[in-house]
Design an enzyme around this catalytic site. Sequence first.
Site, PDB file in Angstrom:
ATOM      1  N   LYS A 184       4.509  80.945  -9.700  1.00 19.36           N
ATOM      2  CA  LYS A 184       3.520  79.885  -9.490  1.00 19.36           C
ATOM      3  C   LYS A 184       2.667  80.151  -8.231  1.00 19.36           C
ATOM      4  CE  LYS A 184       4.442  77.204 -13.032  1.00 19.36           C
ATOM      5  NZ  LYS A 184       5.163  78.138 -13.905  1.00 19.36           N
TER       6      LYS A 184
HETATM    7  C1  LIG Z   1       3.358  73.754 -17.677  1.00 18.54           C
HETATM    8  C2  LIG Z   1       4.735  73.809 -17.101  1.00 18.54           C
HETATM    9  N1  LIG Z   1       5.466  72.691 -17.045  1.00 18.54           N
HETATM   10  C3  LIG Z   1       6.703  72.690 -16.521  1.00 18.54           C
HETATM   11  C4  LIG Z   1       7.265  73.838 -16.036  1.00 18.54           C
HETATM   12  C5  LIG Z   1       8.658  73.799 -15.522  1.00 18.54           C
HETATM   13  O1  LIG Z   1       8.714  74.213 -14.196  1.00 18.54           O
HETATM   14  P1  LIG Z   1      10.096  74.649 -13.523  1.00 18.54           P
HETATM   15  O2  LIG Z   1      10.364  76.054 -13.934  1.00 18.54           O
HETATM   16  O3  LIG Z   1       9.817  74.515 -12.051  1.00 18.54           O
HETATM   17  O4  LIG Z   1      11.140  73.704 -13.996  1.00 18.54           O
HETATM   18  C6  LIG Z   1       6.538  75.040 -16.057  1.00 18.54           C
HETATM   19  C7  LIG Z   1       7.131  76.272 -15.550  1.00 18.54           C
HETATM   20  O5  LIG Z   1       6.857  77.362 -15.932  1.00 18.54           O
HETATM   21  C8  LIG Z   1       5.238  75.021 -16.613  1.00 18.54           C
HETATM   22  O6  LIG Z   1       4.494  76.130 -16.663  1.00 18.54           O
END
Ligand SMILES: Cc1ncc(COP(=O)(O)O)c(C=O)c1O
Length: 378
Positions: A184
Amino acid sequence: MNWIVPLSDIKFGDEEKNAVQAVLDSGWLTMGGITQKFEEEFRAYTGAKHAFAVSNATVALHMACLALGIGPGDEVIVPSLTFVATANCVRYTGATPVFADINGENNLTISLSSIQEKVTPRTRAIIVMHYGGYACDMTSIIEWARSQHIPVIEDAAHAVGSFLDSKHLGTLGAAGCFSFFSNKNLSTGEGGMIVTNDDVLAEKFRLLRSHGMTSLTWDRHQGHAWSYDVVELGYNYRIDEIRSALGREQLKKLDGFNARRREITNRYRELLSDLVPDVIVPFKDHPGISAHHIMPVILPQGSDRLKFMEKMKEQGIQTSIHYPPIHQFTSFKKEGKVLSQLPVTEDIASREVTLPLYPLLTEEQVELVAYAVRKAYS
Ligand SMILES: Cc1ncc(COP(=O)(O)O)c(C=O)c1O
């Protein structure tokens, strides 16, 4: 695989290394003073009233659903062209995700008219996802949702440093959920943040993050409390001081990183301009300031996407797909009731390819990728 240009890459500097070392030297690793500083700095950066650092964006989304009282029998409208977490957070509560379509080739975010088609008396929330850091049509979505008394949760996992009308994405709806996963824009390996302007939701987030406890280990260490009560069912969704220390340093670099992502995106647009309109580079002239999290392109109808990606691989360029639509996953198909026809999502998801995008990319690498696209396409 030794990629000449990988999809994504990160490099931490001495700032991050020293900050992590300082946490280790301090001997206090669980959520404490460094996390409080990270939350305050992130809160100030986004302009939100409250910010809570958590283990990842998935749990932030789960907390948002729980705090809004979503549970069995309820429906939540979500996009299908997103990471599965956007829908799984609804399923964790026993509610049903109902999938809405996206706008089109130039705008891959959830469509208001599709939301309006999917709404039922059981709809308890809408989750929007700011694809690639580009704002959903928030003015119209929020205005309509307000008229229906339906809260909007923002999945802002891609949108750290994205703004619309000078407001940070994630601060426009009831709650905004950010991811600090390793690929990210702001990276702590695993990590996330939930923000809100609503005092009542904020109090719920505070409790949900740490087992519904009225005081934390850190409070007791500080001498602020001796014991605690548990006032509701909560979870261990805490972050730790090592990640918060990393996050604070990354936040300082975020605007510079995002500016470089913007330059690279614009350069790709220039270099690929003669392939348009056969190959679409979405979000042209999109409103607001994007964090430019990813670089999607849409191949023409009838293209063999796998062959295209294979040809990119032969040239040492890693590509990816964002996303396989959630409603077509086996686990969702099995639930039957969430089946839905999403013609725009299904068409575009089958033609989308994501090109490498990260601040460390050099001009030569961007040119190499654009050249490879041309060759793979021809
Ligand atoms: C659009 C979206 N929502 C939610 C998430 C979930 O994030 P995390 O991996 O921090 O739980 C991601 C992670 O890749 C994402 O790209």
